[in-house]
Design a protein around this motif. Structure first.
Motif, PDB file in Angstrom:
ATOM      1  N   SER A 102      13.563  12.427 -22.504  1.00 26.31           N
ATOM      2  CA  SER A 102      14.699  11.602 -22.872  1.00 26.31           C
ATOM      3  C   SER A 102      14.636  10.809 -24.375  1.00 26.31           C
ATOM      4  CB  SER A 102      14.980  10.652 -21.653  1.00 26.31           C
ATOM      5  OG  SER A 102      13.904   9.689 -21.904  1.00 26.31           O
ATOM      6  N   SER A 103      14.002  11.638 -25.372  1.00 21.59           N
ATOM      7  CA  SER A 103      13.951  11.051 -26.698  1.00 21.59           C
ATOM      8  C   SER A 103      15.226  11.048 -27.205  1.00 21.59           C
ATOM      9  CB  SER A 103      12.954  12.079 -27.510  1.00 21.59           C
ATOM     10  OG  SER A 103      13.509  13.473 -27.426  1.00 21.59           O
ATOM     11  N   PRO A 104      15.181  10.056 -28.441  1.00 23.57           N
ATOM     12  CA  PRO A 104      16.609   9.831 -28.948  1.00 23.57           C
ATOM     13  C   PRO A 104      17.205  11.050 -29.620  1.00 23.57           C
ATOM     14  CG  PRO A 104      15.113   8.123 -29.599  1.00 23.57           C
ATOM     15  CD  PRO A 104      14.273   9.168 -28.644  1.00 23.57           C
ATOM     16  N   ILE A 105      18.384  11.146 -29.251  1.00 20.45           N
ATOM     17  CA  ILE A 105      19.200  12.436 -29.699  1.00 20.45           C
ATOM     18  C   ILE A 105      19.496  12.323 -31.126  1.00 20.45           C
ATOM     19  CG2 ILE A 105      21.386  13.841 -29.503  1.00 20.45           C
ATOM     20  CD1 ILE A 105      21.306  13.050 -26.621  1.00 20.45           C
ATOM     21  N   SER A 106      19.320  13.199 -32.031  1.00 23.26           N
ATOM     22  CA  SER A 106      19.657  13.059 -33.603  1.00 23.26           C
ATOM     23  C   SER A 106      21.192  12.860 -33.479  1.00 23.26           C
ATOM     24  CB  SER A 106      19.193  14.076 -34.297  1.00 23.26           C
ATOM     25  OG  SER A 106      19.644  15.384 -33.882  1.00 23.26           O
ATOM     26  N   PRO A 107      21.737  12.144 -34.732  1.00 25.41           N
ATOM     27  CA  PRO A 107      23.201  12.108 -35.073  1.00 25.41           C
ATOM     28  C   PRO A 107      23.772  13.181 -34.963  1.00 25.41           C
ATOM     29  CG  PRO A 107      21.795  10.814 -36.226  1.00 25.41           C
ATOM     30  CD  PRO A 107      20.690  11.617 -35.770  1.00 25.41           C
ATOM     31  N   LYS A 108      23.287  14.457 -35.458  1.00 26.61           N
ATOM     32  CA  LYS A 108      24.135  15.768 -35.320  1.00 26.61           C
ATOM     33  C   LYS A 108      24.165  16.200 -34.190  1.00 26.61           C
ATOM     34  CE  LYS A 108      19.911  18.730 -35.998  1.00 26.61           C
ATOM     35  NZ  LYS A 108      19.430  19.869 -37.176  1.00 26.61           N
ATOM     36  N   GLU A 109      23.601  16.075 -33.167  1.00 27.17           N
ATOM     37  CA  GLU A 109      23.749  16.418 -31.659  1.00 27.17           C
ATOM     38  C   GLU A 109      24.616  15.438 -31.086  1.00 27.17           C
ATOM     39  OE1 GLU A 109      20.021  16.622 -29.839  1.00 27.17           O
ATOM     40  OE2 GLU A 109      19.195  17.984 -31.155  1.00 27.17           O
ATOM     41  N   MET A 110      25.234  14.478 -31.525  1.00 29.07           N
ATOM     42  CA  MET A 110      25.915  13.566 -30.671  1.00 29.07           C
ATOM     43  C   MET A 110      27.494  13.986 -31.152  1.00 29.07           C
ATOM     44  SD  MET A 110      24.614   9.844 -31.539  1.00 29.07           S
ATOM     45  CE  MET A 110      23.061   9.161 -31.062  1.00 29.07           C
ATOM     46  N   PHE A 111      28.269  13.554 -30.131  1.00 33.70           N
ATOM     47  CA  PHE A 111      29.776  13.876 -30.057  1.00 33.70           C
ATOM     48  C   PHE A 111      30.589  12.637 -30.455  1.00 33.70           C
ATOM     49  CE2 PHE A 111      27.584  16.771 -27.516  1.00 33.70           C
ATOM     50  CZ  PHE A 111      27.838  18.087 -27.869  1.00 33.70           C
ATOM     51  N   ARG A 112      31.685  12.788 -31.237  1.00 36.64           N
ATOM     52  CA  ARG A 112      32.523  11.749 -31.702  1.00 36.64           C
ATOM     53  C   ARG A 112      33.665  12.026 -31.051  1.00 36.64           C
ATOM     54  NH1 ARG A 112      30.100   7.917 -34.191  1.00 36.64           N
ATOM     55  NH2 ARG A 112      28.402   8.462 -35.504  1.00 36.64           N
ATOM     56  N   CYS A 113      34.445  10.721 -30.514  1.00 41.64           N
ATOM     57  CA  CYS A 113      35.808  10.742 -29.952  1.00 41.64           C
ATOM     58  C   CYS A 113      36.774  10.774 -31.152  1.00 41.64           C
ATOM     59  CB  CYS A 113      36.005   9.827 -29.278  1.00 41.64           C
ATOM     60  SG  CYS A 113      37.533   9.384 -28.471  1.00 41.64           S
ATOM     61  N   ALA A 114      37.888  11.658 -30.885  1.00 41.98           N
ATOM     62  CA  ALA A 114      38.804  11.894 -32.134  1.00 41.98           C
ATOM     63  C   ALA A 114      39.745  10.780 -32.078  1.00 41.98           C
ATOM     64  CB  ALA A 114      39.365  13.019 -31.844  1.00 41.98           C
ATOM     65  N   PHE A 115      39.936   9.907 -31.020  1.00 44.04           N
ATOM     66  CA  PHE A 115      40.767   8.649 -30.745  1.00 44.04           C
ATOM     67  C   PHE A 115      40.251   7.333 -31.082  1.00 44.04           C
ATOM     68  CE2 PHE A 115      42.096  11.987 -27.502  1.00 44.04           C
ATOM     69  CZ  PHE A 115      43.376  12.346 -28.162  1.00 44.04           C
ATOM     70  N   CYS A 116      39.034   7.151 -30.920  1.00 50.52           N
ATOM     71  CA  CYS A 116      38.487   5.902 -31.050  1.00 50.52           C
ATOM     72  C   CYS A 116      37.132   5.853 -31.824  1.00 50.52           C
ATOM     73  CB  CYS A 116      38.092   5.092 -29.860  1.00 50.52           C
ATOM     74  SG  CYS A 116      37.189   5.673 -28.577  1.00 50.52           S
TER      75      CYS A 116
END
Length: 137
Positions: A102-116
């Motif tokens: 459960s190491s921190p996920i790199s920013p490129k692996e994160m998903f961003r919401c299109a609304f908020c």
């Protein structure tokens, strides 16, 4: 605790005289009858064999160990202690494995919401969040 109790009782029963009812039940088999369909029910002897094998006690020679009460008590105590320590080590290894994965996920692996513009850690989490966001706005 259950393993220790069961092995202790099995030793006590095997030292009994042959005409005693607990020994007859432990070592006896049905002369007649039929089995129901499906997997057989687990018997006391089955769990005893499982506990003997978990404790690394030979199933065929355990009756010679049982004949000496003091050595049997010592064997039971050592077996239960080693099994307990093994379980604790195994659980600690599993815990360390979970913590390491459960190491921190790199920013490129994160998903961003299109609304908020909220960041989600998984695609399904993003899908669920966007569904809730679309209903709000």
């Amino acid at each position: 605790m259950l393993m220790r109790t069961q092995l202790s009782w099995a030793g006590h029963t095997s030292r009994m005289e042959d005409h005693r009812f607990p020994k007859i039940v432990l070592y006896g088999e049905l002369a007649t009858g039929c089995h129901k369909r499906g997997a057989p029910k687990k018997r006391y002897k089955d769990s005893l064999k499982q506990h003997l094998s978990l404790g690394r006690i030979d199933c065929h020679q355990w009756s010679t160990l049982v004949s000496n009460r003091d050595s049997w008590r010592h064997t039971i105590h050592d077996t239960a202690a080693s099994f307990d320590n093994g379980c604790r080590v195994s659980l600690e290894e599993k815990r360390q494995c979970r913590k390491n994965h459960s190491s921190p996920i790199s920013p490129k692996e994160m998903f961003r919401c299109a609304f908020c513009d909220r960041t989600c850690l998984s695609h399904i989490g993003l899908f669920s969040h966007q569904h809730a966001c679309s209903k709000r706005g």
